[in-house]
Scaffold this motif. Sequence first.
Motif, PDB file in Angstrom:
ATOM      1  N   SER A   1      30.836 -12.930  -8.067  1.00 32.54           N
ATOM      2  CA  SER A   1      31.731 -12.646  -8.539  1.00 32.54           C
ATOM      3  C   SER A   1      31.030 -11.145  -9.018  1.00 32.54           C
ATOM      4  O   SER A   1      31.568 -10.288  -9.982  1.00 32.54           O
ATOM      5  CB  SER A   1      30.838 -13.603 -10.644  1.00 32.54           C
ATOM      6  OG  SER A   1      29.729 -12.383 -10.808  1.00 32.54           O
TER       7      SER A   1
ATOM      8  N   ARG B   1      27.202 -16.677  -7.961  1.00 31.10           N
ATOM      9  CA  ARG B   1      27.553 -15.806  -8.624  1.00 31.10           C
ATOM     10  C   ARG B   1      27.230 -13.987  -7.741  1.00 31.10           C
ATOM     11  O   ARG B   1      27.855 -12.922  -8.100  1.00 31.10           O
ATOM     12  CB  ARG B   1      25.734 -15.417  -8.543  1.00 31.10           C
ATOM     13  CG  ARG B   1      25.032 -14.542  -9.341  1.00 31.10           C
ATOM     14  CD  ARG B   1      23.853 -14.477 -10.229  1.00 31.10           C
ATOM     15  NE  ARG B   1      23.537 -13.752 -10.441  1.00 31.10           N
ATOM     16  CZ  ARG B   1      23.010 -13.517 -12.259  1.00 31.10           C
ATOM     17  NH1 ARG B   1      23.214 -14.420 -13.024  1.00 31.10           N
ATOM     18  NH2 ARG B   1      23.046 -12.383 -12.994  1.00 31.10           N
TER      19      ARG B   1
ATOM     20  N   ARG C   1      34.208  -9.216  -6.765  1.00 31.68           N
ATOM     21  CA  ARG C   1      35.246  -9.158  -7.433  1.00 31.68           C
ATOM     22  C   ARG C   1      34.913  -7.858  -8.572  1.00 31.68           C
ATOM     23  O   ARG C   1      35.962  -6.951  -8.378  1.00 31.68           O
ATOM     24  CB  ARG C   1      34.958 -10.217  -8.680  1.00 31.68           C
ATOM     25  CG  ARG C   1      36.978 -11.030  -8.323  1.00 31.68           C
ATOM     26  CD  ARG C   1      36.895 -12.236  -9.128  1.00 31.68           C
ATOM     27  NE  ARG C   1      35.877 -12.825  -9.843  1.00 31.68           N
ATOM     28  CZ  ARG C   1      35.506 -13.585 -10.167  1.00 31.68           C
ATOM     29  NH1 ARG C   1      35.876 -14.213  -9.366  1.00 31.68           N
ATOM     30  NH2 ARG C   1      35.226 -14.353 -10.804  1.00 31.68           N
ATOM     31  N   PHE C   2      33.801  -7.965  -8.560  1.00 28.90           N
ATOM     32  CA  PHE C   2      33.041  -7.091 -10.016  1.00 28.90           C
ATOM     33  C   PHE C   2      32.943  -5.717  -8.863  1.00 28.90           C
ATOM     34  O   PHE C   2      33.520  -4.749  -9.716  1.00 28.90           O
ATOM     35  CB  PHE C   2      31.806  -7.176 -10.348  1.00 28.90           C
ATOM     36  CG  PHE C   2      30.806  -5.958 -11.206  1.00 28.90           C
ATOM     37  CD1 PHE C   2      31.594  -6.163 -12.605  1.00 28.90           C
ATOM     38  CD2 PHE C   2      30.198  -4.805 -10.828  1.00 28.90           C
ATOM     39  CE1 PHE C   2      31.257  -4.587 -13.070  1.00 28.90           C
ATOM     40  CE2 PHE C   2      29.750  -3.510 -11.497  1.00 28.90           C
ATOM     41  CZ  PHE C   2      30.195  -4.206 -13.119  1.00 28.90           C
TER      42      PHE C   2
ATOM     43  N   ARG D   1      26.266 -12.104 -16.254  1.00 33.34           N
ATOM     44  CA  ARG D   1      27.042 -11.836 -14.674  1.00 33.34           C
ATOM     45  C   ARG D   1      27.641  -9.966 -14.644  1.00 33.34           C
ATOM     46  O   ARG D   1      26.983  -9.267 -16.027  1.00 33.34           O
ATOM     47  CB  ARG D   1      27.581 -12.157 -14.431  1.00 33.34           C
ATOM     48  CG  ARG D   1      28.083 -13.430 -13.854  1.00 33.34           C
ATOM     49  CD  ARG D   1      28.990 -14.416 -13.543  1.00 33.34           C
ATOM     50  NE  ARG D   1      28.451 -15.901 -12.923  1.00 33.34           N
ATOM     51  CZ  ARG D   1      28.665 -16.955 -11.969  1.00 33.34           C
ATOM     52  NH1 ARG D   1      29.958 -16.412 -12.212  1.00 33.34           N
ATOM     53  NH2 ARG D   1      28.728 -17.705 -12.202  1.00 33.34           N
ATOM     54  N   GLU D   2      28.215  -9.448 -13.650  1.00 34.67           N
ATOM     55  CA  GLU D   2      27.940  -7.907 -13.521  1.00 34.67           C
ATOM     56  C   GLU D   2      28.575  -7.642 -14.486  1.00 34.67           C
ATOM     57  O   GLU D   2      28.769  -6.339 -15.162  1.00 34.67           O
ATOM     58  CB  GLU D   2      28.521  -7.564 -11.927  1.00 34.67           C
ATOM     59  CG  GLU D   2      27.537  -7.211 -11.178  1.00 34.67           C
ATOM     60  CD  GLU D   2      27.440  -8.756 -10.844  1.00 34.67           C
ATOM     61  OE1 GLU D   2      27.820 -10.148 -10.739  1.00 34.67           O
ATOM     62  OE2 GLU D   2      26.153  -9.029 -10.181  1.00 34.67           O
TER      63      GLU D   2
END
Lengths: 271, 292
Positions: free
Chosen positions: B12, B9, B15-16, A177-178
């Motif tokens: 997130s 996904r 959020r990132f 993920r990021e």
Amino acid sequence: MTAAASPSEDRGHLLGFYVVAYIVFLYLPVALIPIFSFNDSIQAAFPLKGFTLQWYASLAGNAAIAGALVNSLVIALVAASVATLCGVTVAYLDVHGQTRFSALVSGLSRLPILIPGVIVGIALLILVNLIGLGPSRTAIVMGHVLVCLPTTVVIMRGRFAAIPKTIAEAASDLGAREFLVFRKAVLPLAWPAVGSAFTLAFLTSFDEFIVAFFLAGTEPTLPLYIWSQLRFPKSLPVVMALGTLILAVSVVLVTVAELLRRRQPRMAAGR
Amino acid sequence: MRAGAETGRNGSAWRFSVVMSAPGAAVTFVLILFALALVLFLSLRGNDGSLLGNGFTTGNYATILSDDLYGMVMLRSLAISGAVTLATLAAAYPVAYFLAFRAGRWRGLILFLVTLPFWTSYLLRVFAWKIVLAYNGVLNSALLSLGVLSEPSLLFLNTPYAVVVTLAHAYAPFAILPIFVALQTIPGSLLEAASDLGARPARTVLRVVLPISMPGVLAAALVVFVPTVGDYVTPSLVGGPSSTMIGSLIQAQFGKANDWPFGAALSVSVMLVILATVAIVRLADRRFGSRS
């Protein structure tokens, strides 16, 4: 691209001489400061009177200088940390996120280049008085974050743009993920640039005068202390001793930052 | 980025981007946009000694426009920093040219040497010139011992020329990098083509190299012009009363004169002048861009 055998050979030599003269011009006035800091005379004038270390000796017992030094170091550390954090995140989102918002923030973060120091100083002076903080070390930190921000963003943007996008894409395809892509795939490749950005931001803050002049409360930074001493001819030799030490430390730090910056391409190629 | 927030996904991802945006957005919106808006707001207020003044007025701007002093100091600031910019560019261009085309293995070292002063104390660099130009300073003692002067000259310090020389020296490294970067993009084949077509080196530089490097020259002009136009350290250290610049006037409003709204109006005026300069440079940039 080297000078081909052409009638311009002579001109090439002339140009070389010019560059040497330019570098001499660049360094000559600055070199006077160390020279006079070892001179056994209050007057900064030739001929030199004799060698002495007394100006350096009197630095050691000076509580005002020690206090200003600590202030400058603390402010530079905090300001450089914040500016580097902002530089890394802003540049990463600008290069990898590519939303309109991240492009806007990135553009704004480079804006302080176009604002003279006086105006950064007074704008933040109004702001810190409005929020009740007032002139203080924290206020100087805020000012220095602004002054350093363009540098850190530009350095980090250059670095992130040079890392092949395929690395982040591969990590992402493998399920990262990021946060993980940023932390484990991209950031490790950018560490030397982070170090370089931090060092240069630290130096910028450590040497900054104009903004700090407006935002300082009762605790001066080193450049503010130097400024306050410049009008007393008697304290000039000590100021020059102090200036020599600052120059020496600056030169060492810039060299470190330069070495860190140069390590980048090799690191990327090695992976 | 937010398109299709159905999956975890993308949650997130959102959020990132929020976490990553926070520091930069906070600093740029609060410390840059809000602080500049405060300056603009304050410039339209009357001075009653309080932080944000009272009542809305355009009186501050009226004073700036009607009192000749401010126009004169503004013009002087423009003239001094214009001269500094021209001198810095003219001195830096050959160095950047040498770095781009002739330096060879010396390139890294020279580049390092010319950018090093950029990171050392600006205050000390200005102060060094005070030592050089003072009555009993280095220049006077050198000229005395060479027999050029019979007694020390007072003419070096406290003149606008002293300000120009000092600023041109202090900002010299700023100009080299942008020009060097622009020159580096010029392929060597272009220079060979010019030479094959019979152009002498000087003509090649004038007709080929200079126009292509113009964006770098303009960028360099901006990074020298902007900080020097608002400078007040150099005028007060080496300039004397005859070279007061607009930065000194702004500083005085927030110090001795204690008229913050008026100081804010002066600041806004300087920013407008800078914006106008940037706009002109952009236009010039586009012109050169379309030519090459």
